[in-house]
Every structure is written in C-alpha cells, then in structure tokens.
Design a protein around this motif. Structure first.
Motif, PDB file in Angstrom:
ATOM      1  N   GLU A 160      -6.568   2.030  -0.682  1.00  0.00           N
ATOM      2  CA  GLU A 160      -5.935   3.294  -1.036  1.00  0.00           C
ATOM      3  C   GLU A 160      -6.975   4.399  -0.884  1.00  0.00           C
ATOM      4  OE1 GLU A 160      -2.907   3.562  -1.325  1.00  0.00           O
ATOM      5  OE2 GLU A 160      -2.089   1.661  -2.089  1.00  0.00           O
ATOM      6  N   PHE A 216       0.829  -1.205   0.000  1.00  0.00           N
ATOM      7  CA  PHE A 216       0.000   0.000   0.000  1.00  0.00           C
ATOM      8  C   PHE A 216       0.866   1.259   0.000  1.00  0.00           C
ATOM      9  CE2 PHE A 216      -2.930  -3.195   1.487  1.00  0.00           C
ATOM     10  CZ  PHE A 216      -4.127  -2.830   0.888  1.00  0.00           C
ATOM     11  N   PRO A 245      -2.621   4.174   2.431  1.00  0.00           N
ATOM     12  CA  PRO A 245      -3.764   3.368   2.868  1.00  0.00           C
ATOM     13  C   PRO A 245      -4.620   4.033   3.932  1.00  0.00           C
ATOM     14  CG  PRO A 245      -1.779   2.623   3.959  1.00  0.00           C
ATOM     15  CD  PRO A 245      -1.354   3.713   3.011  1.00  0.00           C
TER      16      PRO A 245
END
Length: 350
Positions: free
Chosen positions: A169, A59, A62
């Motif tokens: 995200e 990520f 995130p």
C-alpha cells in the motif's frame, strides 16, 4: 551425418534440443507449481504469460515493486555434487528479501532455467526448491522459462535467474525516515547465503578440500555446509513492518553490512556497528583463516552471520524484537545510527 539422417533429414533432437523432454518436464513440475497457490493467482502454467489479480489479493492503493537476481557461482557446488534442492530456495530468497526491504509483500515469482541438455530429474529438484521458497515467502509461482541450449553450456551445467513482483500500500512503503539514535537489529543468517562464493570456492580449492570431505566448520560435508539455502525473512519482516517504529530493512547481500546498511539511510546519518554484538558463525572464521582473508575484505564479501538488518526507533525495539522472534528469527542488537562525520563508520574495531 549417418545415412539414416541423410534420408530423413535432421531434427531438433539431432541438434541437442529435446522438445518432448521439455513437455515432460512441464508435466513433472505442475504439482510443485500448484502448491504455491495464493489469492490473486489466475490460471496455471503453460500460457504465454502469467496472470495475477491485484484486487483479488486485497490491495486498495498498491505500488508494485519488482526485483530480479540469480544465485551466482554457488550453483557450481550444486552442479558438482548433485545437491540441487536448496538452490531454488536461494533463487527466490535473493529476490523476495529485496522486496521486503521496500516493504512489499511478494505476490508472484518467475524463474529462468537454462541448460545444455535438459535433465528432468535435476530440473524437477530445482523447481521444487523454487516452489518451497515461494511457499516460505507466500508468493505464487506463476510461470518461467526452460531453455535448452547445447553448445552454450557444458554437460551438466545450468544457470538460474529469478524475477519477483510484490506490492505495498502506498503509505506503507519502506524505508521510512531514519533518525539519529535509531537502533540496528540484526537477523541471523544461515551462513554465507548466496554471496561471496567465487572467493569461497577458491579458498576450498586452496585448502585442498573435496566437497565430500567432512566440513571443518560443522554442518556435514563441506558441500552440505556451504550449500545451506538463504534464509527468507519475508513473513517475520512484514509482521514487523506493520509496527510504526520500524524504519526500514537492509538485505545483506554482496558488499556485506558495509555497503548495504547505508542504502536505507539518509545522507546525514551513518551506522555504527559493533562486530562483537553477535556470534560469528564458524564458517566465516574458517574462511578468514584458511584463505588469509583480511577483516576489511571479509566485511565486504560476506554477511558474517547477519542476513537482514532492521532499523528501529529506540522506543519500539522491545516490541519489534518480540515480533521478529515470535516468527522464528534470531535477533541481535548490533548498533546505532549516528551523524555522518569522519568519526562515523559502518563498523567499529574488532
């Protein structure tokens, strides 16, 4: 108290808690836990907390999303029949399907298993089911708690709670703004999933059925038919969520379509759903007839065959439906969004 106990003093085992059995249980479930390994998991079970590395999971920016849930009185069917294997899948499903509704990829799961006296065989079946649910959802089982509480639970009884954390995200969170005219796609359920079981058990009792009787609505015995695990929609749902025409998902749990679809809609829109747009599984018709349950109550208590609803832009329906079906989902076009006014209802007539 026996003379031997007076001489040696009481132990925790004398009070009903077997620490050695707890240690044996941890060893028994380690293979199931290891089978859920995924990028980001760190270490194994046995520490004071589970570790997860978001960077290793890939990520960039995130947002964490958390969900917790249980299985409800569906557990009573498992307890009374010994059919424990699918209950763990239910536990995972109820959490990770909620994460999907926010657009989050489930990362890890923890369970809480409480019982009066630890039965290692029973507990191992439950945890193996939890591990299977985690594998289906692509999340790691990084820890849990087993609580032995004599006096609080009757012999053979247990309770389960689950907790899962996912991430998305920042720019891919759901729901996205829905619009008038958007299409509702319903994803088929595997039955009642994990909701409405207090009513289900009452209807089975009133009908004079035993759990081991042949099911009047198919699927083996009454217990086997009603204990089918909740479907996990994560892999298909995340694939569809990558399409910009996917506005959102509603997980159909307690409250049915009536109460859950509006949770992903703006205040000025309502859902118009055609209840004849999908084949209602026989279990629900049997419950309505055997229990004399009114249609409005059926709609509030059960999913009626739709476990997840996708809100989709009209131009994207064909592509998103293809994505979902390619991932194994059975998909029905069940309704549209319309302005919220007196004529706009969640359900049409049946």
């Amino acid at each position: 108290m026996t003379d031997q106990q007076k001489a040696n003093g009481l132990t925790y085992r004398d009070a009903g808690v077997d620490v050695d059995a707890g240690n044996d249980f941890v060893e028994a479930i380690k293979p199931a836990v290891r089978s859920t390994a995924r990028p980001g998991m760190m270490g194994g079970i046995g520490g004071f907390g589970g570790l997860f590395d978001l960077k290793a999971a890939g990520f960039d920016d995130p947002v964490l999303v958390a969900a917790t849930d249980g299985v409800g009185t569906k557990l009573k069917i498992a307890i009374e029949t010994g059919l424990h294997g699918g209950i763990g899948i239910d536990l995972v499903a109820m959490c990770v399907n909620d994460l999907l509704a926010q657009g989050a990829q489930p990362l890890f799961f923890l369970d809480y298993y409480a019982t009066g006296a630890l039965d290692i065989e029973q507990g191992q079946a439950i945890v193996e089911g939890i591990a299977e649910g985690c594998r289906q959802a692509g999340c790691g089982l990084i820890g849990g708690e087993t609580a032995e509480m004599p006096g609080l639970y009757a012999p053979g009884d247990y309770d389960l709670a689950g907790f899962s954390v996912g991430a998305a995200e920042r720019d891919s969170l759901l729901p996205r703004p829905a619009q008038n005219g958007d299409i509702l796609l319903g994803l088929a359920s595997t039955g009642p999933h994990s909701n409405g079981y207090s009513l289900i058990r009452k209807i089975v009792e009133t009908a004079g059925l035993d759990w081991h009787d042949p099911s009047p609505f198919g699927g083996g015995t009454v217990a086997e038919a009603l204990i089918a695990p909740t479907r996990i929609y994560v892999r298909a749902g995340l694939a569809a969520a990558a399409h910009p025409g996917l506005r959102g998902f509603a997980h159909i749990t307690g409250g049915g379509l009536t109460e859950n679809v509006p949770r992903v809609l703006p205040d000025d829109l309502a859902a118009r759903i055609d209840p004849d747009a999908w084949p209602r599984p026989p279990v629900f018709d049997w419950l309505a007839q055997a229990g004399g349950v009114e249609e409005t109550e059926m709609r509030r208590a059960f999913n009626l065959g739709i476990g997840m609803v996708a809100v989709v832009a009209p131009a994207a329906v064909a592509e998103i439906r293809t994505i979902l079906e390619a991932e194994g989902e059975t998909v029905f076009e069940i309704g549209t969004l319309c302005p919220r006014d007196e004529a706009a209802v969640v359900y049409g007539p049946r």
